[in-house]
Design a protein around this motif. Structure first.
Motif, PDB file in Angstrom:
ATOM      1  N   ILE A   7      -3.187   2.976   8.212  1.00  0.00           N
ATOM      2  CA  ILE A   7      -2.078   2.390   8.971  1.00  0.00           C
ATOM      3  C   ILE A   7      -1.567   1.139   8.272  1.00  0.00           C
ATOM      4  O   ILE A   7      -0.355   0.907   8.179  1.00  0.00           O
ATOM      5  N   LEU A   8      -2.495   0.328   7.736  1.00  0.00           N
ATOM      6  CA  LEU A   8      -2.109  -0.887   7.020  1.00  0.00           C
ATOM      7  C   LEU A   8      -1.306  -0.565   5.761  1.00  0.00           C
ATOM      8  O   LEU A   8      -0.336  -1.257   5.436  1.00  0.00           O
ATOM      9  N   VAL A   9      -1.681   0.502   5.055  1.00  0.00           N
ATOM     10  CA  VAL A   9      -0.932   0.916   3.864  1.00  0.00           C
ATOM     11  C   VAL A   9       0.490   1.324   4.243  1.00  0.00           C
ATOM     12  O   VAL A   9       1.453   0.970   3.558  1.00  0.00           O
ATOM     13  N   VAL A  10       0.637   2.046   5.336  1.00  0.00           N
ATOM     14  CA  VAL A  10       1.970   2.465   5.779  1.00  0.00           C
ATOM     15  C   VAL A  10       2.815   1.253   6.161  1.00  0.00           C
ATOM     16  O   VAL A  10       3.984   1.142   5.767  1.00  0.00           O
ATOM     17  N   ILE A  11       2.224   0.330   6.897  1.00  0.00           N
ATOM     18  CA  ILE A  11       2.961  -0.879   7.306  1.00  0.00           C
ATOM     19  C   ILE A  11       3.361  -1.705   6.090  1.00  0.00           C
ATOM     20  O   ILE A  11       4.508  -2.152   5.977  1.00  0.00           O
ATOM     21  N   LEU A  14       6.248  -0.061   4.173  1.00  0.00           N
ATOM     22  CA  LEU A  14       7.541  -0.235   4.833  1.00  0.00           C
ATOM     23  C   LEU A  14       8.060  -1.663   4.661  1.00  0.00           C
ATOM     24  O   LEU A  14       9.260  -1.873   4.434  1.00  0.00           O
ATOM     25  N   ILE A  15       7.159  -2.643   4.763  1.00  0.00           N
ATOM     26  CA  ILE A  15       7.565  -4.037   4.536  1.00  0.00           C
ATOM     27  C   ILE A  15       8.032  -4.218   3.107  1.00  0.00           C
ATOM     28  O   ILE A  15       9.054  -4.868   2.851  1.00  0.00           O
ATOM     29  N   LEU A  16       7.303  -3.642   2.160  1.00  0.00           N
ATOM     30  CA  LEU A  16       7.671  -3.771   0.746  1.00  0.00           C
ATOM     31  C   LEU A  16       9.029  -3.141   0.464  1.00  0.00           C
ATOM     32  O   LEU A  16       9.858  -3.720  -0.248  1.00  0.00           O
ATOM     33  N   ILE A  17       9.277  -1.990   1.030  1.00  0.00           N
ATOM     34  CA  ILE A  17      10.578  -1.344   0.862  1.00  0.00           C
ATOM     35  C   ILE A  17      11.687  -2.217   1.435  1.00  0.00           C
ATOM     36  O   ILE A  17      12.727  -2.427   0.808  1.00  0.00           O
ATOM     37  N   GLY A  18      11.471  -2.743   2.622  1.00  0.00           N
ATOM     38  CA  GLY A  18      12.477  -3.586   3.251  1.00  0.00           C
ATOM     39  C   GLY A  18      12.771  -4.851   2.464  1.00  0.00           C
ATOM     40  O   GLY A  18      13.927  -5.252   2.315  1.00  0.00           O
ATOM     41  N   VAL A  60       3.213  -9.154  -0.879  1.00  0.00           N
ATOM     42  CA  VAL A  60       3.062  -7.857  -0.208  1.00  0.00           C
ATOM     43  C   VAL A  60       2.645  -6.771  -1.197  1.00  0.00           C
ATOM     44  O   VAL A  60       1.824  -5.910  -0.867  1.00  0.00           O
ATOM     45  N   SER A  61       3.165  -6.818  -2.419  1.00  0.00           N
ATOM     46  CA  SER A  61       2.786  -5.800  -3.402  1.00  0.00           C
ATOM     47  C   SER A  61       1.329  -5.945  -3.828  1.00  0.00           C
ATOM     48  O   SER A  61       0.634  -4.941  -4.030  1.00  0.00           O
ATOM     49  N   ILE A  62       0.833  -7.182  -3.947  1.00  0.00           N
ATOM     50  CA  ILE A  62      -0.579  -7.385  -4.274  1.00  0.00           C
ATOM     51  C   ILE A  62      -1.465  -6.899  -3.127  1.00  0.00           C
ATOM     52  O   ILE A  62      -2.470  -6.218  -3.348  1.00  0.00           O
ATOM     53  N   ALA A  65      -1.520  -3.116  -3.169  1.00  0.00           N
ATOM     54  CA  ALA A  65      -2.367  -2.584  -4.229  1.00  0.00           C
ATOM     55  C   ALA A  65      -3.846  -2.709  -3.878  1.00  0.00           C
ATOM     56  O   ALA A  65      -4.624  -1.764  -4.083  1.00  0.00           O
ATOM     57  N   ILE A  66      -4.242  -3.850  -3.333  1.00  0.00           N
ATOM     58  CA  ILE A  66      -5.645  -4.056  -2.982  1.00  0.00           C
ATOM     59  C   ILE A  66      -6.087  -3.106  -1.877  1.00  0.00           C
ATOM     60  O   ILE A  66      -7.141  -2.463  -1.973  1.00  0.00           O
ATOM     61  N   VAL A  67      -5.281  -2.993  -0.838  1.00  0.00           N
ATOM     62  CA  VAL A  67      -5.633  -2.095   0.272  1.00  0.00           C
ATOM     63  C   VAL A  67      -5.667  -0.645  -0.193  1.00  0.00           C
ATOM     64  O   VAL A  67      -6.547   0.125   0.211  1.00  0.00           O
ATOM     65  N   THR A  68      -4.749  -0.269  -1.071  1.00  0.00           N
ATOM     66  CA  THR A  68      -4.734   1.102  -1.590  1.00  0.00           C
ATOM     67  C   THR A  68      -5.972   1.389  -2.427  1.00  0.00           C
ATOM     68  O   THR A  68      -6.568   2.473  -2.322  1.00  0.00           O
ATOM     69  N   LEU A  69      -6.392   0.419  -3.250  1.00  0.00           N
ATOM     70  CA  LEU A  69      -7.609   0.608  -4.048  1.00  0.00           C
ATOM     71  C   LEU A  69      -8.852   0.690  -3.164  1.00  0.00           C
ATOM     72  O   LEU A  69      -9.744   1.515  -3.410  1.00  0.00           O
ATOM     73  N   ILE A  70      -8.919  -0.125  -2.137  1.00  0.00           N
ATOM     74  CA  ILE A  70     -10.054  -0.067  -1.211  1.00  0.00           C
ATOM     75  C   ILE A  70     -10.080   1.272  -0.489  1.00  0.00           C
ATOM     76  O   ILE A  70     -11.141   1.908  -0.356  1.00  0.00           O
TER      77      ILE A  70
END
Length: 78
Positions: A7-11, A14-18, A60-62, A65-70
């Motif tokens: 859920i955090l990755v999705v949020i 979306l924030i990064l896209i915005g 937000v991008s960092i 990336a961290i949450v995606t790697l975890i």
């Protein structure tokens, strides 16, 4: 735990896209040749907002990336 990270990755995505879409283009593009660049002469956007959006993009991008790697490590996908 995995569901929370998903859920955090999705949020974050979306924030990064915005934030990226809200940023001003660094190049003038095709419109500059036809008078589209005149808005920059009069300061149509505050410089502070562009700087803030740039910093928010980096943070937000960092975080993304961290949450995606975890999440990838927890799912054993890499």
């Amino acid at each position: 735990m995995i569901t929370v990270l998903e859920i955090l990755v999705v949020i974050l995505s979306l924030i990064l896209i915005g934030v990226v879409v809200a940023q001003k283009s660094k190049t003038q593009g095709m419109g500059a040749g036809f008078g589209g660049g005149a808005e920059d002469l009069f300061g149509s956007r505050a410089r502070g907002m562009d700087a803030l959006l740039s910093k928010v993009t980096i943070v937000v991008s960092i975080a993304f990336a961290i949450v995606t790697l975890i999440l990838g490590r927890l799912l054993n996908t890499f």
